[in-house]
Design a protein around this motif. Structure first.
Motif: not given
Ligand code: SF4
Length: 255
Positions: A27-29, A20-25, A139-141, A16-18, A68-70
């Motif tokens: 699998y996440l919810e 998605r970062c712009h580079f991230c491929a 795109g990272r918060f 799980f992540c709040r 993760g994810g986070t």
């Molecule tokens: S925190 Fe990590 S897993 Fe989550 S969207 Fe960003 S790069 Fe992907």
């Protein structure tokens, strides 16, 4: 799980992540409390299923890693309960390395204290850069100041073994900017640093922006210079490079 007789490790993936970062491929919810509650219950069942398969043959867990994810998208109490269940289910070495990954903007001193009290003894923060403009570009918060605050809070909570993940070759990042990130990081005195070159994965927001000429693709020659500069700088600062992306102070190489 690793297969060696002497070294058994357990990896727990929290997808799980709040956002998605712009580079991230990966699998996440996107983190939603109802989905995370379901996942938590399913994980408890899965631990029980693995236990019944008796894969362990009496061996002892020497490392446990929540990645993760986070992972810290889940409430700290749930992470603590999962770790307690794992340790009650399988024999765990008293000196096991127990890591949790965390987003610097997703934890409070209270959360970190719960995690340290539960037995997590290593924390890995996704810092990525010590320049706010870099965090925006991927795109990272969160802000750089969150990383500094999280590291201080982790120390107060009792963590001594603190990793910071960094990325280099970010859009618009110069060699000078990268050196600034490394120098700024030293004020936080981490025990371990991971440096990853940005790669462009298919179907990510960054890949789309590059295809539209909105962002320049990473310059591989610059990335090689950045890698060499990091190795030299971190070596001078007392870190040894023990794996492609990983640098540690003496006795802090990740198991
Ligand atoms: S925190 Fe990590 S897993 Fe989550 S969207 Fe960003 S790069 Fe992907």
């Amino acid at each position: 799980m690793s297969a060696s007789d002497e070294d058994l490790g357990l990896y727990v993936h929290i997808p799980f992540c709040r956002r998605r970062c712009h580079f991230c491929a990966f699998y996440l919810e996107i983190a939603r409390s109802d989905r995370m509650a379901l996942f938590h219950s399913a994980l408890i069942q899965e631990i029980s299923l693995y236990y019944r398969q008796e894969l362990w043959n009496g061996r002892t867990l020497r490392t446990i890693y929540f990645g993760g994810g986070t992972p810290t998208s889940l409430p700290a109490e749930q992470l603590a309960a999962l770790l307690a269940l794992i340790r009650a289910t399988w024999p765990t070495d008293g000196t096991a390395e127990i890591t949790v990954e965390a987003h610097p903007s997703s934890v409070t001193v209270r959360d970190l204290t719960i995690l340290a009290d539960a037995g997590f003894n290593r924390i890995s923060f996704g810092a990525e850069s010590m320049a706010d403009m870099d965090l925006v570009s991927i795109g990272r918060f969160g802000r750089v100041q969150d990383t500094a605050a999280a590291v201080q809070a982790a120390r107060r909570a009792g963590f001594e073994n603190i990793n910071l993940d960094l990325m280099y070759g970010l859009p618009g990042q110069s060699l000078q900017n990268w050196m600034h990130t490394l120098e700024s990081l030293m004020t936080l005195a981490p025990s371990h640093i991971s440096c990853y070159a940005l790669t462009i994965e298919k179907d990510t927001r960054l890949a789309q922006d590059i295809a539209r000429d909105l962002v320049r693709p990473p310059d591989e020659v610059l990335q090689i210079d950045m890698e060499a500069a990091a190795e030299h700088f971190l070596g001078e600062a007392g870190f040894s490079r023990y794996e492609i992306s990983n640098y540690a102070r003496p006795d802090y190489a990740c198991r």
